[in-house]
Design a protein around this motif. Structure first.
Motif, PDB file in Angstrom:
ATOM      1  N   ASN A  51       0.735   4.802  -6.873  1.00  0.00           N
ATOM      2  CA  ASN A  51       0.162   5.244  -8.143  1.00  0.00           C
ATOM      3  C   ASN A  51       0.075   6.759  -8.275  1.00  0.00           C
ATOM      4  N   VAL A  52       0.239   7.474  -7.187  1.00  0.00           N
ATOM      5  CA  VAL A  52       0.028   8.922  -7.200  1.00  0.00           C
ATOM      6  C   VAL A  52       0.967   9.621  -8.177  1.00  0.00           C
ATOM      7  N   ALA A  53       2.218   9.203  -8.212  1.00  0.00           N
ATOM      8  CA  ALA A  53       3.199   9.859  -9.082  1.00  0.00           C
ATOM      9  C   ALA A  53       2.841   9.743 -10.557  1.00  0.00           C
ATOM     10  N   ALA A  54       1.990   8.788 -10.904  1.00  0.00           N
ATOM     11  CA  ALA A  54       1.610   8.600 -12.303  1.00  0.00           C
ATOM     12  C   ALA A  54       0.750   9.737 -12.829  1.00  0.00           C
ATOM     13  N   TYR A  82      -2.431 -15.688  -0.464  1.00  0.00           N
ATOM     14  CA  TYR A  82      -3.526 -14.777  -0.817  1.00  0.00           C
ATOM     15  C   TYR A  82      -2.995 -13.350  -0.997  1.00  0.00           C
ATOM     16  N   GLN A  83      -2.127 -12.926  -0.104  1.00  0.00           N
ATOM     17  CA  GLN A  83      -1.542 -11.586  -0.222  1.00  0.00           C
ATOM     18  C   GLN A  83      -0.672 -11.467  -1.465  1.00  0.00           C
ATOM     19  N   ALA A  84       0.041 -12.537  -1.802  1.00  0.00           N
ATOM     20  CA  ALA A  84       0.878 -12.525  -3.003  1.00  0.00           C
ATOM     21  C   ALA A  84       0.015 -12.382  -4.256  1.00  0.00           C
ATOM     22  N   CYS A  85      -1.153 -12.991  -4.242  1.00  0.00           N
ATOM     23  CA  CYS A  85      -2.075 -12.849  -5.378  1.00  0.00           C
ATOM     24  C   CYS A  85      -2.445 -11.385  -5.581  1.00  0.00           C
ATOM     25  N   PHE A  86      -2.683 -10.672  -4.496  1.00  0.00           N
ATOM     26  CA  PHE A  86      -3.053  -9.268  -4.598  1.00  0.00           C
ATOM     27  C   PHE A  86      -1.890  -8.394  -5.035  1.00  0.00           C
ATOM     28  N   GLY A  87      -0.691  -8.914  -4.906  1.00  0.00           N
ATOM     29  CA  GLY A  87       0.471  -8.176  -5.371  1.00  0.00           C
ATOM     30  C   GLY A  87       0.457  -7.939  -6.864  1.00  0.00           C
ATOM     31  N   PHE A  88      -0.326  -8.734  -7.596  1.00  0.00           N
ATOM     32  CA  PHE A  88      -0.448  -8.547  -9.035  1.00  0.00           C
ATOM     33  C   PHE A  88      -1.245  -7.290  -9.366  1.00  0.00           C
ATOM     34  N   MET A  89      -2.118  -6.867  -8.455  1.00  0.00           N
ATOM     35  CA  MET A  89      -2.976  -5.714  -8.733  1.00  0.00           C
ATOM     36  C   MET A  89      -2.650  -4.499  -7.889  1.00  0.00           C
ATOM     37  N   CYS A  90      -2.319  -4.709  -6.647  1.00  0.00           N
ATOM     38  CA  CYS A  90      -2.143  -3.591  -5.722  1.00  0.00           C
ATOM     39  C   CYS A  90      -0.699  -3.141  -5.685  1.00  0.00           C
ATOM     40  N   THR A  91      -0.508  -1.844  -5.691  1.00  0.00           N
ATOM     41  CA  THR A  91       0.832  -1.288  -5.658  1.00  0.00           C
ATOM     42  C   THR A  91       1.267  -1.049  -4.222  1.00  0.00           C
ATOM     43  N   THR A  92       2.495  -0.573  -4.051  1.00  0.00           N
ATOM     44  CA  THR A  92       2.944  -0.165  -2.735  1.00  0.00           C
ATOM     45  C   THR A  92       2.125   1.042  -2.302  1.00  0.00           C
ATOM     46  N   PRO A  93       2.016   1.301  -0.991  1.00  0.00           N
ATOM     47  CA  PRO A  93       1.187   2.415  -0.522  1.00  0.00           C
ATOM     48  C   PRO A  93       1.470   3.721  -1.244  1.00  0.00           C
ATOM     49  N   GLY A  94       0.418   4.274  -1.844  1.00  0.00           N
ATOM     50  CA  GLY A  94       0.532   5.542  -2.549  1.00  0.00           C
ATOM     51  C   GLY A  94       1.346   5.481  -3.817  1.00  0.00           C
TER      52      GLY A  94
END
Length: 228
Positions: free
Chosen positions: A84-87, A70-82
């Motif tokens: 996306n901020v650098a984007a 289940y956690q691996a599935c979320f790896g497709f959408m969720c990034t490492t903590p924080g």
């Protein structure tokens, strides 16, 4: 017992196997679809394995257990903590560049993944029937991104005071994109051409930047009137 790779040497055992990668991908895609449709608790590993055409033991081998899958599935959408901020938070970015980066990372699943519908349904299911991953997403990503957006807005508005109005603006900017994500079925029923392809979502990304710039300008005008 976890299945072990069979090979003639230790070196061969460490090499990635294409059939193994394909099996892992099939399990992920089947799990995302079933978890999204039925939720975590109502989906069995046997059901996932059957849908993927794989052995139940393969889930233990690749993911440890159902929670790991289940956690691996979320790896497709969720990034490492924080992650996306650098984007969007860069000191040399114009407001438009920051907003472009902000919306691009929000729309990334729709712009990059063929399985966008499956991914989004999985995400909605977690929101409705939380297992803890949604709260982790709020703490690790949503809160840092909100704080970063506030810093971007303060810089471009020339203020250091985070007022309630500024907080509302920082919530309004992503809300336009969130509506696109959670109301995709409605948009598809009313104006299907607006959500029919990644190219259509790329147009959304640019349009949302225009709308957000207008919102920021409204707040800028209010600030100028207060200091006049």
């Amino acid at each position: 017992m976890n299945p072990k790779p069979t090979s003639s040497s230790a070196d061969d055992a460490r090499k990635p196997r294409s059939d193994g990668e394909q099996s892992r991908e099939r399990l992920l895609h089947a799990a995302m679809r079933l978890f999204g449709q039925q939720g975590f608790s109502k989906t069995s590993t046997r059901e996932i394995a059957q849908a993927a055409g794989a052995n139940v033991a393969a889930i233990s081998y690749y993911f440890g257990d159902k929670s790991g899958l289940y956690q691996a599935c979320f790896g497709f959408m969720c990034t490492t903590p924080g992650g996306n901020v650098a984007a969007f938070e860069q000191p040399h970015f114009t407001l438009r560049e920051s907003l472009q980066g902000y919306y691009h990372q929000m729309l990334a699943p729709l712009l990059q993944h063929e399985d966008a519908d499956v991914l989004l349904r999985l995400f909605y299911r977690e929101m409705l029937e939380p297992t803890g991953l949604w709260q982790r997403e709020i703490e690790n990503n949503i809160k840092p991104e909100h704080a970063a957006l506030l810093r971007v807005l303060c810089r471009h508005l020339g203020t250091q005071e985070v007022t309630d109005d500024l907080q509302r603006l920082a919530h309004a900017i992503p809300s336009m994109c969130v509506t696109l994500l959670i109301a995709r079925d409605v948009i598809a029923a009313v104006s299907p051409q607006l959500v029919e392809s990644p190219a259509a979502f790329a147009v959304w990304a640019e349009q949302l930047v225009d709308y957000a710039e207008a919102l920021v300008q409204v707040e800028k005008n209010k600030l100028q009137q207060r200091t006049a």
